[in-house]
Motif scaffolding. Structure first.
Motif, PDB file in Angstrom:
ATOM      1  N   ASP A 173       0.867  -1.139   0.257  1.00  0.00           N
ATOM      2  CA  ASP A 173      -0.148  -0.007   0.179  1.00  0.00           C
ATOM      3  C   ASP A 173       0.987   1.242  -0.052  1.00  0.00           C
ATOM      4  OD1 ASP A 173      -2.486  -1.479  -0.050  1.00  0.00           O
ATOM      5  OD2 ASP A 173      -2.756  -1.477   2.187  1.00  0.00           O
ATOM      6  N   GLY A 174       2.169   1.102  -0.359  1.00  0.00           N
ATOM      7  CA  GLY A 174       2.962   2.541  -0.242  1.00  0.00           C
ATOM      8  C   GLY A 174       2.370   3.094  -1.406  1.00  0.00           C
ATOM      9  N   ASP A 175       1.877   2.689  -2.495  1.00  0.00           N
ATOM     10  CA  ASP A 175       1.408   3.506  -3.865  1.00  0.00           C
ATOM     11  C   ASP A 175       0.219   4.478  -3.346  1.00  0.00           C
ATOM     12  OD1 ASP A 175      -0.288   1.162  -3.552  1.00  0.00           O
ATOM     13  OD2 ASP A 175      -1.178   1.503  -5.656  1.00  0.00           O
ATOM     14  N   LEU A 176      -0.545   3.916  -2.310  1.00  0.00           N
ATOM     15  CA  LEU A 176      -1.713   4.522  -1.744  1.00  0.00           C
ATOM     16  C   LEU A 176      -1.290   5.708  -1.032  1.00  0.00           C
ATOM     17  CD1 LEU A 176      -4.166   1.770  -0.887  1.00  0.00           C
ATOM     18  CD2 LEU A 176      -4.276   2.970  -2.789  1.00  0.00           C
ATOM     19  N   LEU A 177      -0.328   5.532  -0.280  1.00  0.00           N
ATOM     20  CA  LEU A 177       0.319   6.711   0.597  1.00  0.00           C
ATOM     21  C   LEU A 177       0.914   7.744  -0.527  1.00  0.00           C
ATOM     22  CD1 LEU A 177       0.837   7.993   3.204  1.00  0.00           C
ATOM     23  CD2 LEU A 177       2.962   6.455   3.226  1.00  0.00           C
ATOM     24  N   LEU A 178       1.759   7.017  -1.409  1.00  0.00           N
ATOM     25  CA  LEU A 178       2.231   8.009  -2.142  1.00  0.00           C
ATOM     26  C   LEU A 178       1.330   9.150  -3.131  1.00  0.00           C
ATOM     27  CD1 LEU A 178       4.902   9.269  -3.286  1.00  0.00           C
ATOM     28  CD2 LEU A 178       5.046   7.119  -4.940  1.00  0.00           C
ATOM     29  N   HIS A 179       0.054   8.286  -3.417  1.00  0.00           N
ATOM     30  CA  HIS A 179      -1.021   8.921  -4.305  1.00  0.00           C
ATOM     31  C   HIS A 179      -1.645   9.963  -3.233  1.00  0.00           C
ATOM     32  CE1 HIS A 179      -1.686   7.129  -8.029  1.00  0.00           C
ATOM     33  NE2 HIS A 179      -1.515   5.923  -7.878  1.00  0.00           N
ATOM     34  N   GLY A 180      -1.754   9.905  -1.834  1.00  0.00           N
ATOM     35  CA  GLY A 180      -2.140  10.702  -0.785  1.00  0.00           C
ATOM     36  C   GLY A 180      -1.193  11.827  -1.018  1.00  0.00           C
ATOM     37  N   VAL A 181       0.086  11.790  -0.833  1.00  0.00           N
ATOM     38  CA  VAL A 181       0.854  12.951  -0.775  1.00  0.00           C
ATOM     39  C   VAL A 181       0.773  13.608  -2.173  1.00  0.00           C
ATOM     40  CG1 VAL A 181       3.063  13.421  -0.773  1.00  0.00           C
ATOM     41  CG2 VAL A 181       2.376  11.667   0.602  1.00  0.00           C
ATOM     42  N   LEU A 182       0.559  13.207  -3.278  1.00  0.00           N
ATOM     43  CA  LEU A 182       0.334  13.854  -4.468  1.00  0.00           C
ATOM     44  C   LEU A 182      -0.697  14.613  -4.223  1.00  0.00           C
ATOM     45  CD1 LEU A 182       1.758  11.138  -7.173  1.00  0.00           C
ATOM     46  CD2 LEU A 182       3.175  13.135  -6.140  1.00  0.00           C
ATOM     47  N   SER A 210       2.649   1.429 -12.709  1.00  0.00           N
ATOM     48  CA  SER A 210       2.339   2.359 -14.121  1.00  0.00           C
ATOM     49  C   SER A 210       1.205   3.394 -13.777  1.00  0.00           C
ATOM     50  CB  SER A 210       1.607   1.294 -15.007  1.00  0.00           C
ATOM     51  OG  SER A 210       2.483   0.244 -15.640  1.00  0.00           O
ATOM     52  N   ARG A 211       0.396   3.290 -12.755  1.00  0.00           N
ATOM     53  CA  ARG A 211      -0.618   4.359 -12.423  1.00  0.00           C
ATOM     54  C   ARG A 211       0.037   5.460 -11.973  1.00  0.00           C
ATOM     55  NH1 ARG A 211      -3.944  -0.059 -11.409  1.00  0.00           N
ATOM     56  NH2 ARG A 211      -3.257  -0.255  -9.155  1.00  0.00           N
ATOM     57  N   LEU A 212       1.277   5.285 -10.928  1.00  0.00           N
ATOM     58  CA  LEU A 212       2.007   5.987 -10.512  1.00  0.00           C
ATOM     59  C   LEU A 212       2.677   6.935 -11.562  1.00  0.00           C
ATOM     60  CD1 LEU A 212       3.114   4.739  -7.065  1.00  0.00           C
ATOM     61  CD2 LEU A 212       1.959   6.710  -7.365  1.00  0.00           C
ATOM     62  N   ALA A 213       3.363   6.289 -12.372  1.00  0.00           N
ATOM     63  CA  ALA A 213       4.156   6.506 -13.458  1.00  0.00           C
ATOM     64  C   ALA A 213       3.232   7.559 -14.357  1.00  0.00           C
ATOM     65  CB  ALA A 213       4.882   5.558 -14.235  1.00  0.00           C
ATOM     66  N   GLU A 214       2.130   7.244 -14.472  1.00  0.00           N
ATOM     67  CA  GLU A 214       1.135   8.015 -15.475  1.00  0.00           C
ATOM     68  C   GLU A 214       0.741   9.248 -14.692  1.00  0.00           C
ATOM     69  OE1 GLU A 214      -3.504   7.598 -17.297  1.00  0.00           O
ATOM     70  OE2 GLU A 214      -2.007   5.724 -17.362  1.00  0.00           O
ATOM     71  N   ARG A 215       0.648   9.198 -13.551  1.00  0.00           N
ATOM     72  CA  ARG A 215       0.144  10.420 -13.033  1.00  0.00           C
ATOM     73  C   ARG A 215       1.165  11.358 -12.903  1.00  0.00           C
ATOM     74  NH1 ARG A 215      -2.703  10.893  -6.995  1.00  0.00           N
ATOM     75  NH2 ARG A 215      -2.722  13.137  -6.841  1.00  0.00           N
ATOM     76  N   LEU A 216       2.461  11.082 -12.740  1.00  0.00           N
ATOM     77  CA  LEU A 216       3.665  11.844 -12.615  1.00  0.00           C
ATOM     78  C   LEU A 216       4.198  12.127 -13.909  1.00  0.00           C
ATOM     79  CD1 LEU A 216       4.926  10.349  -9.353  1.00  0.00           C
ATOM     80  CD2 LEU A 216       4.365  12.566  -9.651  1.00  0.00           C
ATOM     81  N   GLU A 217       3.674  11.518 -14.961  1.00  0.00           N
ATOM     82  CA  GLU A 217       4.246  11.797 -16.422  1.00  0.00           C
ATOM     83  C   GLU A 217       5.659  11.419 -16.540  1.00  0.00           C
ATOM     84  OE1 GLU A 217       3.284  15.872 -17.330  1.00  0.00           O
ATOM     85  OE2 GLU A 217       1.049  15.574 -17.195  1.00  0.00           O
ATOM     86  N   LEU A 218       5.760  10.192 -15.903  1.00  0.00           N
ATOM     87  CA  LEU A 218       7.275   9.697 -15.731  1.00  0.00           C
ATOM     88  C   LEU A 218       7.226   8.401 -16.913  1.00  0.00           C
ATOM     89  CD1 LEU A 218       8.017   9.511 -12.064  1.00  0.00           C
ATOM     90  CD2 LEU A 218       8.723  11.231 -13.887  1.00  0.00           C
ATOM     91  N   ILE A 219       8.308   8.044 -17.426  1.00  0.00           N
ATOM     92  CA  ILE A 219       8.768   7.128 -18.275  1.00  0.00           C
ATOM     93  C   ILE A 219       9.671   6.268 -17.432  1.00  0.00           C
ATOM     94  CG2 ILE A 219       9.408   6.150 -20.509  1.00  0.00           C
ATOM     95  CD1 ILE A 219       8.504   8.739 -21.810  1.00  0.00           C
ATOM     96  N   LEU A 220       9.141   4.862 -17.025  1.00  0.00           N
ATOM     97  CA  LEU A 220      10.088   4.041 -16.505  1.00  0.00           C
ATOM     98  C   LEU A 220      10.693   3.180 -17.482  1.00  0.00           C
ATOM     99  CD1 LEU A 220       7.642   3.924 -13.453  1.00  0.00           C
ATOM    100  CD2 LEU A 220       9.872   5.290 -13.484  1.00  0.00           C
TER     101      LEU A 220
END
Length: 80
Positions: free
Chosen positions: A25-34, A66-76
């Motif tokens: 659930d680190g992604d959920l926390l990161l989305h919350g910070v964003l 992928s969802r985090l990368a898309e939200r941040l417009e990052l290419i991984l």
């Protein structure tokens, strides 16, 4: 200051992602910070985006990553 609080929250979220991965659930926390950044009408600095990229780039490809990368417009690595 709110800016400092958001930066500390981002570093904490990245630390959790580093330790537990996105499945913990680190992604959920990161989305919350964003969301905090977005509510403030603020965007991550280039240095902050680089920090997120470094963490996500070391992880295997997944829908959460992928969802985090898309939200941040990052290419991984591993994505096109």
């Amino acid at each position: 200051a709110p800016v400092d609080a958001r930066r500390r929250a981002l570093q904490g979220a990245l630390s959790m992602v580093r330790e537990a991965g996105l499945d913990g659930d680190g992604d959920l926390l990161l989305h919350g910070v964003l969301d905090l950044y977005a509510l403030a009408g603020d965007w991550l600095t280039l240095e902050e985006r680089a920090s997120v990229w470094r963490e996500l780039a070391t992880m295997p490809d997944s829908p959460r990553r992928s969802r985090l990368a898309e939200r941040l417009e990052l290419i991984l690595p591993g994505e096109s």
